[in-house]
Scaffold this motif. Sequence first.
Motif, short mmCIF file in Angstrom:
data_model
loop_
_atom_site.label_atom_id
_atom_site.label_comp_id
_atom_site.label_asym_id
_atom_site.label_seq_id
_atom_site.Cartn_x
_atom_site.Cartn_y
_atom_site.Cartn_z
N GLN A 205 59.67 -14.33 -12.84
CA GLN A 205 59.35 -15.10 -11.82
C GLN A 205 59.59 -14.34 -10.63
OE1 GLN A 205 58.88 -18.71 -12.29
NE2 GLN A 205 59.98 -19.54 -10.31
N LEU A 206 58.72 -14.40 -9.44
CA LEU A 206 59.17 -14.14 -8.17
C LEU A 206 59.85 -15.29 -7.74
CD1 LEU A 206 56.62 -11.34 -7.65
CD2 LEU A 206 59.27 -11.02 -8.23
N PHE A 207 61.16 -15.33 -6.82
CA PHE A 207 61.09 -17.15 -5.88
C PHE A 207 61.21 -16.18 -4.19
CE2 PHE A 207 63.33 -17.47 -10.62
CZ PHE A 207 63.82 -18.90 -10.04
N ASP A 208 59.90 -17.30 -4.21
CA ASP A 208 59.56 -17.29 -2.82
C ASP A 208 60.47 -18.50 -2.20
OD1 ASP A 208 59.92 -15.62 -0.55
OD2 ASP A 208 57.31 -14.76 -0.62
N SER A 209 61.81 -18.95 -2.06
CA SER A 209 62.13 -20.61 -1.99
C SER A 209 61.47 -20.89 -0.90
CB SER A 209 63.38 -20.40 -2.35
OG SER A 209 64.15 -20.05 -3.73
N TRP A 210 61.89 -19.97 0.34
CA TRP A 210 61.93 -19.65 2.04
C TRP A 210 60.60 -19.64 2.32
CZ3 TRP A 210 64.76 -23.28 2.70
CH2 TRP A 210 66.64 -23.24 1.98
N ALA A 211 59.16 -19.77 1.31
CA ALA A 211 57.66 -19.28 2.08
C ALA A 211 57.19 -19.92 3.30
CB ALA A 211 57.33 -19.04 0.76
N GLY A 212 57.92 -21.33 3.08
CA GLY A 212 56.81 -22.55 3.46
C GLY A 212 57.18 -22.45 5.38
N PRO A 213 58.07 -22.01 5.85
CA PRO A 213 58.09 -22.47 7.70
C PRO A 213 57.09 -21.97 7.76
CG PRO A 213 60.27 -22.94 6.91
CD PRO A 213 59.19 -21.86 5.67
N LEU A 214 56.22 -20.46 7.83
CA LEU A 214 56.03 -19.45 8.18
C LEU A 214 54.60 -19.69 9.06
CD1 LEU A 214 56.66 -16.12 6.30
CD2 LEU A 214 57.22 -16.53 9.21
N SER A 215 54.08 -18.95 9.76
CA SER A 215 52.71 -19.58 10.63
C SER A 215 52.03 -18.42 9.66
CB SER A 215 52.82 -19.13 11.96
OG SER A 215 52.49 -17.68 11.72
N PRO A 216 50.37 -19.10 9.06
CA PRO A 216 49.48 -18.36 8.56
C PRO A 216 49.28 -16.33 8.91
CG PRO A 216 48.98 -20.46 9.54
CD PRO A 216 49.61 -19.93 10.04
N GLN A 217 49.50 -16.44 10.24
CA GLN A 217 49.58 -14.73 10.17
C GLN A 217 50.55 -14.21 9.79
OE1 GLN A 217 48.92 -17.40 12.75
NE2 GLN A 217 46.35 -17.09 12.36
N GLN A 218 51.79 -15.27 9.81
CA GLN A 218 53.30 -14.27 9.25
C GLN A 218 53.23 -14.55 8.24
OE1 GLN A 218 54.08 -12.64 11.87
NE2 GLN A 218 55.95 -13.05 12.51
N PHE A 219 53.00 -15.62 7.12
CA PHE A 219 52.61 -15.87 5.76
C PHE A 219 52.34 -14.96 4.97
CE2 PHE A 219 50.79 -17.47 2.14
CZ PHE A 219 52.28 -18.08 1.02
N GLU A 220 50.79 -14.19 5.72
CA GLU A 220 50.20 -12.99 5.75
C GLU A 220 50.85 -11.66 5.55
OE1 GLU A 220 47.47 -10.47 3.53
OE2 GLU A 220 47.36 -12.89 4.04
N ARG A 221 51.29 -11.47 6.48
CA ARG A 221 52.14 -10.06 5.91
C ARG A 221 53.32 -9.83 5.61
NH1 ARG A 221 53.92 -7.45 12.51
NH2 ARG A 221 54.33 -6.01 11.01
N TRP A 222 53.87 -10.96 5.59
CA TRP A 222 54.89 -11.78 5.16
C TRP A 222 55.98 -11.56 4.13
CZ3 TRP A 222 57.22 -7.64 8.04
CH2 TRP A 222 57.47 -7.46 9.23
N VAL A 223 54.61 -12.38 3.66
CA VAL A 223 54.81 -13.20 1.98
C VAL A 223 54.17 -12.62 1.70
CG1 VAL A 223 54.85 -15.29 0.84
CG2 VAL A 223 56.11 -15.68 2.58
N ILE A 224 52.73 -12.65 1.39
CA ILE A 224 51.63 -12.16 0.77
C ILE A 224 51.80 -10.84 0.73
CG2 ILE A 224 49.38 -12.13 0.24
CD1 ILE A 224 48.76 -15.01 1.25
N ALA A 225 51.72 -10.34 1.84
CA ALA A 225 51.39 -7.95 1.62
C ALA A 225 52.82 -7.76 0.51
CB ALA A 225 51.45 -7.70 2.64
N PRO A 226 53.73 -8.28 1.40
CA PRO A 226 54.87 -7.70 0.17
C PRO A 226 54.56 -7.90 -0.93
CG PRO A 226 55.65 -8.73 2.51
CD PRO A 226 54.43 -8.56 1.99
N THR A 227 54.84 -9.63 -1.39
CA THR A 227 55.02 -9.49 -2.87
C THR A 227 53.85 -9.11 -3.47
OG1 THR A 227 55.93 -11.58 -1.97
CG2 THR A 227 54.49 -11.48 -4.30
N ALA A 228 52.26 -8.64 -3.02
CA ALA A 228 51.55 -7.37 -3.69
C ALA A 228 51.79 -6.40 -3.44
CB ALA A 228 50.10 -8.00 -2.90
N LYS A 229 52.59 -6.02 -3.20
CA LYS A 229 52.74 -4.03 -2.84
C LYS A 229 54.12 -4.47 -4.03
CE LYS A 229 54.49 -0.58 -0.20
NZ LYS A 229 55.03 -0.01 0.66
#
Length: 345
Positions: A205-229
């Motif tokens: 399991q990958l815990f992203d406990s602090w993913a909530g506060p990011l803007s949509p663009q920052q969420f894509e850049r710093w949560v989704i893209a690195p997790t996908a990689k």
Amino acid sequence: MGEPRKKPNAPLLKVLHGQKQTKPPVWLMRQAGRYLPEYRALRQKKAGFLNLVEDSEAAAEVTLQPVRRFGFDAAILFSDILVIPYALGQNLTFVKGEGPKLTPPLVNHTLKTLERAPQHLKAIYATVRRVADVLAPETTFLGFCGSPWTVATYMVAGEGSRDQAVTREMAYRDPQAFSEIIDAIIDSSVDYLNGQIEAGVDAVQLFDSWAGPLSPQQFERWVIAPTAKLISRLREKQPHIPIIGFPKGAGSRIKAYVCDTQVNAIGLDETVDPLWAHQYLPSDLPIQGNLDPLALLVGGDALDQAIKTILDAFSERPHIFNLGHGILPQTPLNHVSRLLEILRA
């Protein structure tokens, strides 16, 4: 390397492979922890959380305690997401009443100032081997790590915070330097998860406990893209191992997270409406969650109704019953027993 785990009678592993079960398997985030008297007794003997994590015999015992007491369908490795920055060279301490501290904080230092210390992970692999050797074949063994964004928030600020302002500011101000931190976390996490898998875990399991506060663009850049990689690179090594994503606070952005990261299952926090999740997420996607930890704490009719709502919402899909976040330390043991009684009736 990369062969599927042979646990044909493990119901939770079946769900992670997309097979709906008549009764959902169950485990609880932070199930190995302070609500258990046997954990508190062992923790007192070890005089510090990090000492407990680095003692493979003790950490294996803690991992097994909740399974032994309640018969959960999964054991989750007893460790901490901050062993990655520890291995990357930051000093890690746990301060009573304040939580974990990492030094030096990378908001005003660079990765080049750190001296890598991968030896800190050896005891964790030893813990995995100890648990894997004795865990019943019907019980799934879960490994884990923190997702890159969440781990980075601690590395940059040196401690946790509710809004991650220090890290969010750095990501805007100096995205190049922040990308280097993210990439270092990805590299280390891929090796770390692969080491756990080679030592005996069945899924991660990958815990992203602090993913909530990011803007949509920052969420894509710093949560989704690195997790996908991270996931893509781990699958190159371990193509058959299921991966659960848990982006706490993501809300409706979970749809994009699921699509773009290609996780095998999605963990939902307690703020996500189960009916929404069932309607808008892929029908064959295993969902994990998402009982409010406070409902478990309170018990009684509130607990019974909350359980029913989740079971009804996910009755037609692969489902792992879990909390929306970690079990609270003051949770009565008989409330956990009540939860299991309802799920297994």
